[in-house]
Motif scaffolding. Structure first.
Motif, PDB file in Angstrom:
ATOM      1  N   HIS A  59       0.701  -1.213   0.012  1.00  0.00           N
ATOM      2  CA  HIS A  59       0.060   0.006  -0.150  1.00  0.00           C
ATOM      3  C   HIS A  59       0.915   1.259   0.094  1.00  0.00           C
ATOM      4  O   HIS A  59       1.407   1.536   1.002  1.00  0.00           O
ATOM      5  CB  HIS A  59      -1.016  -0.149   1.450  1.00  0.00           C
ATOM      6  CG  HIS A  59      -1.999   1.051   1.206  1.00  0.00           C
ATOM      7  ND1 HIS A  59      -3.325   0.997   1.577  1.00  0.00           N
ATOM      8  CD2 HIS A  59      -1.913   2.466   0.843  1.00  0.00           C
ATOM      9  CE1 HIS A  59      -4.009   1.973   1.327  1.00  0.00           C
ATOM     10  NE2 HIS A  59      -3.148   3.022   1.062  1.00  0.00           N
TER      11      HIS A  59
ATOM     12  N   HIS B 156       1.887   5.386  -2.099  1.00  0.00           N
ATOM     13  CA  HIS B 156       1.376   6.268  -2.971  1.00  0.00           C
ATOM     14  C   HIS B 156       2.587   6.877  -3.451  1.00  0.00           C
ATOM     15  O   HIS B 156       2.996   7.809  -2.712  1.00  0.00           O
ATOM     16  CB  HIS B 156       0.462   7.393  -2.335  1.00  0.00           C
ATOM     17  CG  HIS B 156      -1.000   6.597  -1.829  1.00  0.00           C
ATOM     18  ND1 HIS B 156      -1.958   6.579  -2.600  1.00  0.00           N
ATOM     19  CD2 HIS B 156      -1.158   6.074  -0.766  1.00  0.00           C
ATOM     20  CE1 HIS B 156      -2.986   5.889  -1.697  1.00  0.00           C
ATOM     21  NE2 HIS B 156      -2.400   5.589  -0.665  1.00  0.00           N
TER      22      HIS B 156
ATOM     23  N   LYS C 217      -9.194   0.635  -7.348  1.00  0.00           N
ATOM     24  CA  LYS C 217      -9.396   0.849  -5.624  1.00  0.00           C
ATOM     25  C   LYS C 217     -10.546   1.823  -5.531  1.00  0.00           C
ATOM     26  O   LYS C 217     -10.879   2.825  -6.170  1.00  0.00           O
ATOM     27  CB  LYS C 217      -7.921   1.852  -5.668  1.00  0.00           C
ATOM     28  CG  LYS C 217      -7.981   2.895  -4.276  1.00  0.00           C
ATOM     29  CD  LYS C 217      -7.689   2.140  -3.175  1.00  0.00           C
ATOM     30  CE  LYS C 217      -7.553   3.051  -1.689  1.00  0.00           C
ATOM     31  NZ  LYS C 217      -6.439   3.775  -1.693  1.00  0.00           N
TER      32      LYS C 217
ATOM     33  N   HIS D 134      -6.882  -0.424   5.847  1.00  0.00           N
ATOM     34  CA  HIS D 134      -6.960   0.294   7.020  1.00  0.00           C
ATOM     35  C   HIS D 134      -7.758  -0.628   8.079  1.00  0.00           C
ATOM     36  O   HIS D 134      -7.313  -1.218   8.931  1.00  0.00           O
ATOM     37  CB  HIS D 134      -7.833   1.826   7.041  1.00  0.00           C
ATOM     38  CG  HIS D 134      -7.100   2.565   6.095  1.00  0.00           C
ATOM     39  ND1 HIS D 134      -5.634   2.800   5.820  1.00  0.00           N
ATOM     40  CD2 HIS D 134      -7.558   2.982   4.589  1.00  0.00           C
ATOM     41  CE1 HIS D 134      -5.587   3.483   4.626  1.00  0.00           C
ATOM     42  NE2 HIS D 134      -6.542   3.554   4.151  1.00  0.00           N
TER      43      HIS D 134
ATOM     44  N   ASP E  86       0.751   2.370   3.791  1.00  0.00           N
ATOM     45  CA  ASP E  86       0.224   3.742   3.368  1.00  0.00           C
ATOM     46  C   ASP E  86       1.509   4.833   3.012  1.00  0.00           C
ATOM     47  O   ASP E  86       1.551   5.938   3.354  1.00  0.00           O
ATOM     48  CB  ASP E  86      -0.592   4.401   4.030  1.00  0.00           C
ATOM     49  CG  ASP E  86      -1.615   5.303   3.299  1.00  0.00           C
ATOM     50  OD1 ASP E  86      -1.735   5.063   2.236  1.00  0.00           O
ATOM     51  OD2 ASP E  86      -2.739   5.332   3.980  1.00  0.00           O
TER      52      ASP E  86
HETATM   53 ZN   LIG Z   1      -3.548   5.130   1.101  1.00  0.00          ZN
END
Ligand SMILES: [Zn+2]
Length: 423
Positions: A85, A87, A211, A270, A337
């Motif tokens: 995960h 970005h 997503k 999450h 994340d």
């Molecule tokens: Zn994310």
């Protein structure tokens, strides 16, 4: 080099312009090998690599003539780690707020930064990454992936989600004069037809994963609530699965998770609001959870937490849901994340998983063979096994004793090519 080649062209036979051929095989000689599957470090094992593949692993391997040995004393060779995960088009929010990144940073700036982020990720030993949305940077992840695959810039093998999909009005940036159209961090949809169209548009544009956001804050400062309906999520999943693309769903609430599970998604991101029943349903359906412990840790620190206990409620909730999922037998992804915190610090999630009660060996399996399975990559990579891509990392010490060893990267190999070697 250019001069030599020029000379060679002028005087054939004097200088050979063809560089010496790479050795056919490489023999990695670490202190031990962690194969990503059985949870043990095997002392004295070696790894034989030919071309872009692992061809043998074990003690005292016979080697073909011309094999080049690579001595890696004091290290453990393990599969290249996989970030589930990330970005790459975001950078830490304490540098620039998410709103300002989406609204004020030019696409070229964001892309240039993503190129640097991809390099930092690879050098940290992460040879694959699932990037779960460009957050306003359109389809730039598809181009970055192509640039990496073509050898133009260094980076991990990417699985990309392009723009991601949110319910109309539910995402951000928000809080502006209602009559002004504000560019959003994902593609907005309302209704089954629109979500199916968005899924197909994103897949046509290069999405490897779809997503969705099953819940979010409707207004700044509010609690999260479910956004997309079960019917919308089901339709999106059907369209994605028809196209051979798995679906990752952001779900922080119990209701968002319930809808995602009912719709048959592949991973949930999450999962803070998970209950024993919800995690039991995930375990039964083999839906993996990315707990993103590092995200709540980082955002709490940006709000002033100094890391001392008791941790703020957001951090404690995240830890508790992770432990509950683990206890219930939910497949656990390793995904932090990253982008909320700095790229190249991906191991932060692994350290926090250990701190929350998972054994280092299980975390290491999660970051390698486990992630390869949940991300549908295990036919290609994720273990030190003959036939798989030679995506390998050598770390100083034994990471099954101390997970922090994965921070001490001595060599990164991707597809049989050494990307970095530190003494
Ligand atoms: Zn994310």
């Amino acid at each position: 080099m250019r001069w030599l080649m020029m000379m060679a062209a002028l005087m054939p036979g004097l200088v050979d312009p063809v560089p010496a051929a790479e050795p056919a095989s490489l023999l990695l000689k670490p202190a031990g090998v962690f194969d990503g599957v059985d949870g043990k470090v095997h002392p004295g094992w070696q790894v034989l690599v030919t071309g872009d593949r692992i061809v043998a692993v074990g003690p005292d391997l016979p080697t073909p003539a011309g094999t080049m040995p690579i001595d890696l004393p004091g290290t453990t060779v393990m599969p290249g780690m996989i970030e589930a995960h990330g970005h790459l088009f975001l950078h830490p929010y304490n540098e620039t707020s998410w709103d300002d990144q989406v609204l004020h940073e030019p696409l070229a700036l964001r892309t240039a930064r993503a190129v640097a982020n991809a390099k930092a990720t690879l050098l940290a030993g992460f040879t694959s990454e699932r990037d779960l949305g460009t957050e306003g940077a359109g389809f730039a992840d598809v181009g970055l992936k192509a640039a990496i695959d073509q050898g133009i810039v260094p980076g991990p093998r990417l699985s990309v989600a392009t723009r991601a999909i949110v319910a109309l009005g539910a995402y951000g940036p928000k809080g502006f004069e209602p009559g002004v159209a504000i560019p959003q961090g994902a593609e907005e949809v309302s209704g089954v037809d629109q979500i199916v169209a968005a899924v197909r548009r994103q897949i046509a544009g290069g999405a490897d994963w779809v997503k969705l956001y099953a819940d979010y804050r409707w207004r700044p400062g509010e609690d999260c609530r479910a956004t997309l309906s079960v019917e919308e999520i089901k339709a999106a999943v059907a369209a994605a699965h028809d196209a051979g693309r798995p679906v990752a769903v952001h779900a922080a609430t119990a209701e968002g998770m319930r809808r995602a599970i009912a719709a048959g998604v592949d991973t949930i991101e999450h999962g803070y609001g998970g209950t024993p029943e919800i995690f039991a349903a995930m375990a039964a359906k083999r839906i993996a959870l990315c707990s993103t412990l590092a995200a709540s840790d980082a955002t709490s620190r940006y709000r002033g937490w100094n890391g001392s206990e008791p941790a703020p409620p957001a951090v404690q909730t995240n830890r508790a849901s992770f432990r509950m999922a683990m206890k219930t037998g939910v497949p656990i992804c390793m995904g932090g994340d990253v982008g909320v915190f700095a790229h190249g610090q991906n191991a932060r999630e692994m350290e926090l998983m250990v701190a929350a009660g998972m054994t280092p060996a299980d975390v290491l399996i999660g970051a390698t063979w486990g992630n390869a399975r949940w991300l549908h990559l295990s036919d290609k990579l994720g273990a030190v096994r003959p036939g798989l891509f030679a995506d390998l990392v050598a770390v100083a010490g034994d990471p099954t004793n101390d997970i922090r060893a994965v921070r001490h990267v001595r060599m990164v190999m991707k597809g049989g090519s050494v990307s970095v070697r530190n003494s």
